[in-house]
Enzyme design. Structure first.
Site, PDB file in Angstrom:
ATOM      1  CE1 TYR A 133       1.858  -1.278  -2.759  1.00  0.00           C
ATOM      2  CE2 TYR A 133       0.592  -1.635  -4.770  1.00  0.00           C
ATOM      3  CZ  TYR A 133       1.492  -2.093  -3.820  1.00  0.00           C
ATOM      4  OH  TYR A 133       2.028  -3.360  -3.917  1.00  0.00           O
ATOM      5  CB  CYS A 134       4.559   4.642  -2.340  1.00  0.00           C
ATOM      6  SG  CYS A 134       3.811   6.053  -1.478  1.00  0.00           S
ATOM      7  CD1 TRP A 135       5.849   3.438   4.682  1.00  0.00           C
ATOM      8  CD2 TRP A 135       5.922   1.290   4.113  1.00  0.00           C
ATOM      9  NE1 TRP A 135       5.877   2.706   5.850  1.00  0.00           N
ATOM     10  CE2 TRP A 135       5.918   1.375   5.522  1.00  0.00           C
ATOM     11  CE3 TRP A 135       5.952   0.026   3.511  1.00  0.00           C
ATOM     12  CZ2 TRP A 135       5.944   0.247   6.334  1.00  0.00           C
ATOM     13  CZ3 TRP A 135       5.984  -1.101   4.328  1.00  0.00           C
ATOM     14  CH2 TRP A 135       5.985  -0.980   5.725  1.00  0.00           C
ATOM     15  N   GLY A 147       2.278   8.488   0.014  1.00  0.00           N
ATOM     16  CA  GLY A 147       2.877   9.822   0.080  1.00  0.00           C
ATOM     17  C   GLY A 147       3.521  10.262  -1.212  1.00  0.00           C
ATOM     18  CE1 TYR A 165       2.276  -4.713   1.907  1.00  0.00           C
ATOM     19  CE2 TYR A 165       3.232  -3.594   3.811  1.00  0.00           C
ATOM     20  CZ  TYR A 165       2.855  -4.755   3.167  1.00  0.00           C
ATOM     21  OH  TYR A 165       3.050  -5.970   3.795  1.00  0.00           O
TER      22      TYR A 165
END
Length: 361
Positions: A96-98, A101, A125
């Site tokens: 996962y990232c923010w 994306g 997140y």
């Protein structure tokens, strides 16, 4: 190559299905908050992320994408050669990232190409953060809480630790907030976690509890240092029955000076704290307290602060509740053996008296 799988939720049951949760955000983002158990394998570090963002805004999107892609490729290669070098064939990571994306998809695509069945957290997140907020702010607390109450210096935190060692379910809010709960409570050299990280740690702690068993939590205000106890938990704490610990004022003063020994030699910090007391003392009283600081008479200072400030404040709060305690433990001493006996007695009380017999709100 099979398409990347997408996970739509961030609840613990769904997260438990993966061998590793990988946070590919920058170290700065990770430090602010992250999914429980996640490791940080950033595809852009903090400086690279700032560089790419600046170029994107001030120069061109194409150049930002090109430089960013070069950083991402080098960083992922390093992770494959180090942190991920020993992962077996069936390794199942969640990435996962923010917001789910480009950063998470870049890492996940390469991991999938290696041969590991890889999943991306949809929404990143932010999906997890929405779940935490719903869990702490929208869902009533269904735990059978018991408050461990007592005036300042009555060793509640030490008793709570003894209770945990004796197998009683506890929640150490001060430990999670990295703060001892008063104006004097900052832990030198250990900054408090941000509110988001505090809430993540709190959710993980609550989810590890057995709702069929009582949970002891220290009586706190709604704010511990700069961290706010979520309203659902705070309201449950206000309604909870309490076990009160008492001890003579001189003994509490002695214990308090010992427990707060790390700030005893910080004269300027002590004087500044005296200036910030919620109920401002008279100039005469403040001068007397300053003199005690200058003399190093910290036990006398602690006794004066408790008698004239903290004890009356606690008494007012108890009168507001209008309820008798579930039990009162009067301790003559606050040494380790006495605290261990107190914890054993409290453990017996919460184990043998069912919630139906606890005083109502």
């Amino acid at each position: 190559m099979k398409p990347l799988q997408v996970l739509a939720t961030a609840d613990p049951a769904a997260l438990a299905a993966f061998d590793q949760i990988i946070d590919v955000r920058s170290p700065g983002e990770y430090a602010q908050d992250h999914l429980p158990g996640a490791i940080n394998l950033p595809v852009l570090d903090d400086a690279q992320r700032a560089e790419v963002g600046t170029i994107y805004v001030q120069e061109s999107r194409l150049r930002a994408n090109r430089i960013g892609a070069a950083h991402v490729a080098r960083n992922i290669a390093r992770h494959l050669e180090t942190s991920l070098a020993d992962k077996p064939e069936g390794f199942r990571p969640l990435v996962y990232c923010w917001r789910g994306g480009q950063r998470s998809n870049a890492m996940a695509t390469i991991l999938q190409r290696v041969g590991w069945p890889t999943t991306v957290l949809n929404g990143g997140y932010r999906t997890y953060r929405r779940w935490v907020q719903a869990r702490l702010y929208d869902v009533p607390c269904d735990l059978d809480l018991v408050l461990l109450d007592g005036d300042t210096g009555s060793a509640k935190t030490a008793i709570l630790s003894d209770l945990a060692r004796q197998g009683v379910q506890t929640v150490d809010l001060e430990g999670l907030a990295c703060h001892r709960g008063s104006l004097f409570g900052a832990v030198p050299g250990q900054p408090q976690p941000g509110q988001k990280l505090f809430e993540s740690q709190l959710v993980a702690t609550l989810d590890a509890l057995d709702p069929a068993r009582p949970v002891v939590v220290e009586a706190e205000s709604s704010k511990i240092g700069n961290r706010v106890v979520p309203p659902m938990l705070w309201e449950a704490m206000r309604r909870a029955p309490r076990i009160e610990v008492t001890a003579p004022l001189p003994e509490r003063a002695r214990y308090l000076v010992e427990a707060y020994g790390d700030i005893a030699d910080q004269r300027e910090a002590l004087l500044a704290i005296l200036e910030r007391l919620p109920v401002h003392p008279s100039q005469k009283r403040l001068a007397a307290w300053r003199a005690l600081v200058d003399q190093g008479a910290l036990t006398a200072l602690a006794e004066a602060l408790m008698a004239l400030h903290y004890d009356p404040a606690y008494a007012r709060e108890r009168r507001k509740s209008g309820r008798e305690p579930l039990a009162t433990l009067a301790l003559d001493r606050l040494d380790p053996s006495a605290l261990g006996r107190a914890a054993a007695e409290i453990a017996e009380i919460v184990a043998t008296r069912p919630p139906s017999e606890w005083p109502g709100p």
